[in-house]
Design a protein around this motif. Structure first.
Motif, mmCIF file in Angstrom:
data_model
loop_
_atom_site.group_PDB
_atom_site.id
_atom_site.type_symbol
_atom_site.label_atom_id
_atom_site.label_comp_id
_atom_site.label_asym_id
_atom_site.label_seq_id
_atom_site.Cartn_x
_atom_site.Cartn_y
_atom_site.Cartn_z
ATOM 1 N N GLY A 196 0.815 -1.216 0.000
ATOM 2 C CA GLY A 196 0.000 0.000 0.000
ATOM 3 C C GLY A 196 0.848 1.264 0.000
ATOM 4 N N LEU A 197 1.894 1.271 0.838
ATOM 5 C CA LEU A 197 2.780 2.433 0.867
ATOM 6 C C LEU A 197 3.489 2.616 -0.469
ATOM 7 C CD1 LEU A 197 4.413 2.109 4.405
ATOM 8 C CD2 LEU A 197 2.831 3.884 3.637
ATOM 9 N N THR A 198 3.959 1.478 -1.033
ATOM 10 C CA THR A 198 4.666 1.560 -2.311
ATOM 11 C C THR A 198 3.765 2.116 -3.402
ATOM 12 O OG1 THR A 198 6.044 -0.336 -1.693
ATOM 13 C CG2 THR A 198 5.956 0.230 -4.013
ATOM 14 N N ARG A 199 2.523 1.613 -3.434
ATOM 15 C CA ARG A 199 1.604 2.109 -4.465
ATOM 16 C C ARG A 199 1.266 3.580 -4.245
ATOM 17 N NH1 ARG A 199 -2.805 -2.808 -5.279
ATOM 18 N NH2 ARG A 199 -1.383 -4.238 -6.370
ATOM 19 N N SER A 200 1.108 3.961 -2.989
ATOM 20 C CA SER A 200 0.759 5.356 -2.726
ATOM 21 C C SER A 200 1.861 6.306 -3.166
ATOM 22 C CB SER A 200 0.472 5.554 -1.235
ATOM 23 O OG SER A 200 1.668 5.411 -0.461
ATOM 24 N N VAL A 201 3.086 5.782 -3.277
ATOM 25 C CA VAL A 201 4.206 6.615 -3.731
ATOM 26 C C VAL A 201 4.510 6.369 -5.207
ATOM 27 C CG1 VAL A 201 6.661 7.103 -3.430
ATOM 28 C CG2 VAL A 201 5.205 6.753 -1.440
ATOM 29 N N SER A 202 4.515 5.076 -5.615
ATOM 30 C CA SER A 202 4.946 4.754 -6.979
ATOM 31 C C SER A 202 3.934 5.204 -8.031
ATOM 32 C CB SER A 202 5.192 3.253 -7.103
ATOM 33 O OG SER A 202 3.999 2.522 -6.873
ATOM 34 N N HIS A 203 2.625 5.085 -7.725
ATOM 35 C CA HIS A 203 1.630 5.485 -8.723
ATOM 36 C C HIS A 203 1.736 6.977 -9.068
ATOM 37 C CE1 HIS A 203 -1.253 1.811 -8.141
ATOM 38 N NE2 HIS A 203 -0.053 1.496 -8.568
ATOM 39 N N PRO A 204 1.773 7.866 -8.070
ATOM 40 C CA PRO A 204 1.965 9.276 -8.427
ATOM 41 C C PRO A 204 3.298 9.540 -9.125
ATOM 42 C CG PRO A 204 1.134 9.087 -6.188
ATOM 43 C CD PRO A 204 1.493 7.705 -6.631
ATOM 44 N N VAL A 205 4.359 8.814 -8.711
ATOM 45 C CA VAL A 205 5.661 9.016 -9.353
ATOM 46 C C VAL A 205 5.595 8.599 -10.816
ATOM 47 C CG1 VAL A 205 8.041 8.197 -9.418
ATOM 48 C CG2 VAL A 205 7.025 8.855 -7.245
ATOM 49 N N GLU A 209 6.096 10.760 -14.113
ATOM 50 C CA GLU A 209 7.029 10.384 -15.188
ATOM 51 C C GLU A 209 6.335 10.440 -16.546
ATOM 52 O OE1 GLU A 209 8.461 6.560 -14.129
ATOM 53 O OE2 GLU A 209 10.033 7.320 -12.799
ATOM 54 N N ARG A 210 5.103 9.871 -16.596
ATOM 55 C CA ARG A 210 4.362 9.915 -17.866
ATOM 56 C C ARG A 210 4.052 11.358 -18.262
ATOM 57 N NH1 ARG A 210 1.826 5.260 -15.542
ATOM 58 N NH2 ARG A 210 0.220 6.587 -14.619
ATOM 59 N N GLY A 211 3.702 12.177 -17.260
ATOM 60 C CA GLY A 211 3.425 13.575 -17.568
ATOM 61 C C GLY A 211 4.646 14.303 -18.094
ATOM 62 N N MET A 212 5.803 14.071 -17.463
ATOM 63 C CA MET A 212 7.031 14.717 -17.928
ATOM 64 C C MET A 212 7.414 14.243 -19.320
ATOM 65 S SD MET A 212 7.653 16.822 -15.571
ATOM 66 C CE MET A 212 9.227 17.417 -16.177
ATOM 67 N N ALA A 213 7.216 12.910 -19.573
ATOM 68 C CA ALA A 213 7.503 12.389 -20.917
ATOM 69 C C ALA A 213 6.575 13.020 -21.948
ATOM 70 C CB ALA A 213 7.357 10.869 -20.930
ATOM 71 N N ALA A 214 5.288 13.197 -21.567
ATOM 72 C CA ALA A 214 4.338 13.820 -22.498
ATOM 73 C C ALA A 214 4.739 15.263 -22.786
ATOM 74 C CB ALA A 214 2.933 13.750 -21.913
ATOM 75 N N ALA A 221 -0.907 19.601 -23.129
ATOM 76 C CA ALA A 221 -2.275 19.494 -22.615
ATOM 77 C C ALA A 221 -2.447 18.276 -21.701
ATOM 78 C CB ALA A 221 -3.266 19.402 -23.775
ATOM 79 N N HIS A 222 -1.385 17.524 -21.485
ATOM 80 C CA HIS A 222 -1.482 16.322 -20.650
ATOM 81 C C HIS A 222 -1.859 16.685 -19.219
ATOM 82 C CE1 HIS A 222 -0.499 12.167 -19.517
ATOM 83 N NE2 HIS A 222 -0.043 12.691 -18.397
ATOM 84 N N ARG A 223 -2.779 15.923 -18.638
ATOM 85 C CA ARG A 223 -3.215 16.157 -17.269
ATOM 86 C C ARG A 223 -2.860 14.953 -16.393
ATOM 87 N NH1 ARG A 223 -2.861 20.335 -18.614
ATOM 88 N NH2 ARG A 223 -4.383 22.002 -18.895
ATOM 89 N N LEU A 224 -2.435 15.243 -15.183
ATOM 90 C CA LEU A 224 -2.070 14.183 -14.250
ATOM 91 C C LEU A 224 -3.312 13.631 -13.568
ATOM 92 C CD1 LEU A 224 1.036 15.815 -12.529
ATOM 93 C CD2 LEU A 224 1.024 14.190 -14.429
ATOM 94 N N ASN A 225 -3.202 12.374 -13.143
ATOM 95 C CA ASN A 225 -4.286 11.748 -12.385
ATOM 96 C C ASN A 225 -4.171 11.993 -10.890
ATOM 97 O OD1 ASN A 225 -5.426 10.587 -14.712
ATOM 98 N ND2 ASN A 225 -3.952 8.902 -14.641
ATOM 99 N N ILE A 226 -3.131 12.692 -10.477
ATOM 100 C CA ILE A 226 -2.917 12.971 -9.056
ATOM 101 C C ILE A 226 -3.890 14.053 -8.618
ATOM 102 C CG2 ILE A 226 -1.236 13.687 -7.323
ATOM 103 C CD1 ILE A 226 0.964 12.899 -9.294
ATOM 104 N N GLY A 227 -4.555 13.829 -7.496
ATOM 105 C CA GLY A 227 -5.469 14.838 -6.964
ATOM 106 C C GLY A 227 -4.707 16.046 -6.467
ATOM 107 N N ARG A 228 -5.142 17.211 -6.850
ATOM 108 C CA ARG A 228 -4.440 18.432 -6.443
ATOM 109 C C ARG A 228 -4.864 18.917 -5.065
ATOM 110 N NH1 ARG A 228 -5.835 22.272 -11.264
ATOM 111 N NH2 ARG A 228 -7.792 21.129 -10.993
ATOM 112 N N GLY A 229 -5.985 18.385 -4.566
ATOM 113 C CA GLY A 229 -6.483 18.879 -3.279
ATOM 114 C C GLY A 229 -6.059 18.045 -2.099
#
Length: 499
Positions: A196-205, A209-214, A221-229
């Motif tokens: 759970g801890l790994t996913r909570s860190v690795s998924h946003p990372v 990474e995908r956002g930076m590659a885009a 126009a790429h949007r991240l799936n990370i919640g901003r709030g």
């Protein structure tokens, strides 16, 4: 909750969970230790006591015999001492839960103590018959009862010890199983928390990474799936990422507008300059000296190079804006390849490079392409191959095909590109570190335009290279450029114009 707080709580939970099996194991060891101490203090101590009493009973029998045969103060005192010792040890049997044996032995010892003076008096008075009768009828049966009682007590104690050892062993086995189960459950729970801890860190990372590659590939126009709030570090990173993407998109738009405007503004005066230089060269404004003619031709050559650069900049800006049009028509593929072979044959001879065109057996006769644009793509790839290939090297164009697909490869034995630079060769204005080995410097726009033209045909272009061995550019193109691609480009151009 911040990432640091989440990680801290997670690590603390994992530590607590892993400590629990240790606590269970320690408690089991404590119970095992208690059982072992109880065995030592009870059964083992009782066994030692019975052994000593058996030995003292043997000494009592010997003392009785000595009292009968050799009556004296010494044998009498010895008999009294053995009786007192055995009586004292008998009192200890009750401490080890051997009450029945203690009573029986105590009665027998009392009987021996009662008749010992009688036997001693008869033996001392030389009344041998009376002394022997007391011995056989009173003393020896009592001593025998003591021995039998001790034997029964030993058997009872032995069975009790066996039961106690088996019970302790069973308790130890149960403790081991409980510890193993607790350890497995703790490991599973700790693993679940770690995952759970790994996913909570690795998924946003990974999302970052995908956002930076885009963004690196130009998709602002790429949007991240990370919640901003969320209020954590990743939420703040997501906000920073969107701000950065928006600013980069604005800068890219300004850059494209600047390049487009500047290119258009440069195109007309450059054409005027080239036109007047050609007129001067033709002698329209009077004869030129050889030196003046040489200067005019040099100026015209540089102006033509600048004009080509302006054309490339215009192409790039059009494709970036979605307005890069392709004018497709039926083309004889064999003639297209023949023209390429003839066009570069002279250059190959001048450079001392082997150039060949290899055609596959199933190559289609006709294709529906923009011939001028594809000729520009192939010319760019082959020119690059010649530019980075030394004398006695090889440049090869291979064309394979089927009913729907044409695959073209341009392979050279030139300087090659490093693995670190290879992913960026199709980016605008990028120039690899092998430019020092090129016969002529480039602008860094040719491959970017080639990629856009190929994709406008609905195709794909890739590159493979090994430093010092050579480079291969591979094109996969449909036999007919799909109408959907052309209409999509037109719609995008209209949308950009409207906005």
């Amino acid at each position: 909750m911040t990432i640091r707080t989440r990680l801290g709580l997670g690590f603390l939970a994992v530590a607590v969970i892993l400590v629990l099996p240790l606590i269970v194991a320690l408690r089991a060891l404590e119970r095992l230790q208690d059982e072992t101490i109880a065995l030592r203090d009870n059964e083992f101590a009782a066994s030692l006591l019975l052994g000593r009493m058996r030995s003292d009973t043997d000494d009592l029998r010997q003392a009785e015999t000595a009292l009968l045969l050799f009556p004296s103060d010494t044998t009498r005192d010895r008999m009294s001492a053995e009786i007192d010792t055995l009586a004292l040890l008998t009192d200890s049997l009750e401490h080890y839960q051997l009450d029945s044996a203690a009573r029986s032995v105590r009665n027998a010892v009392q009987e021996v103590a009662q008749h010992a003076p009688v036997e001693y008096a008869d033996a001392l008075a030389k009344r041998a018959a009376d002394a022997e009768r007391t011995s056989e009828e009173r003393m020896l049966p009592a001593i025998t009862r003591i021995e039998r009682t001790l034997a029964r007590a030993e058997r009872s104690l032995r069975q009790r010890t066996i039961d106690r050892v088996e019970e302790t062993a069973a308790g130890g086995g149960a403790a081991r199983r409980l510890s193993a189960v607790a350890l497995v459950l703790a490991a599973l729970l700790a693993g679940a928390i770690a995952v759970g801890l790994t996913r909570s860190v690795s998924h946003p990372v990974r999302d970052l990474e995908r956002g930076m590659a885009a963004v690196a590939s130009g998709d602002f126009a790429h949007r991240l799936n990370i919640g901003r709030g969320g209020g954590n570090e990743f939420g703040r990173l997501a906000q920073s990422f969107e701000t950065m993407s928006r600013q980069l998109a604005e800068l890219d738009k300004l850059k494209a507008e600047f390049v487009s405007v500047a290119s258009h503004e440069l195109k007309t005066p450059l054409n005027v300059v080239i036109g007047y230089l050609q007129l001067f060269d033709e002698g329209v404004y009077g004869p030129l000296t050889p030196k003046q003619r040489e200067i005019c031709r040099t100026l015209e050559s540089q102006a033509q190079a600048l004009s080509r650069l302006v054309k490339q900049l215009l192409d790039v800006s059009r494709f970036d804006a979605g307005g890069g049009r392709i004018d497709v028509r039926r083309t004889d593929l064999g003639r297209f390849l023949d023209d390429l072979e003839r066009a570069f044959d002279v250059l190959a001879r001048q450079r001392g490079i082997t150039f060949r065109v290899v055609r596959g057996a199933e190559l289609p006769t006709e294709v529906v392409w923009d011939t001028d644009r594809m000729n520009e793509v192939m010319g760019n790839l082959i020119s690059n191959a010649f530019k980075f290939t030394e004398r006695d090297g090889t440049v090869e164009l291979t064309a394979e095909g089927s009913a729907d697909i044409v695959q073209i490869e341009v392979r050279d034995t030139g300087a090659g590109i490093t693995p670190e630079e290879l992913p960026f060769v199709f980016e605008k204005f990028f120039q690899a570190g092998n430019q020092s080995e090129a016969a002529q410097k480039g602008t860094g726009l040719g491959l970017a335009i080639a990629k856009q033209i190929v994709e406008a045909h609905g195709g794909m272009i890739t590159a493979e290279s090994t430093r010092g061995i050579g480079t291969t550019f591979s094109l996969t193109l449909p036999v007919a450029a799909p109408a959907a691609v052309r209409s999509a480009l037109s719609e995008r151009l209209l949308a950009e114009t409207a906005s």
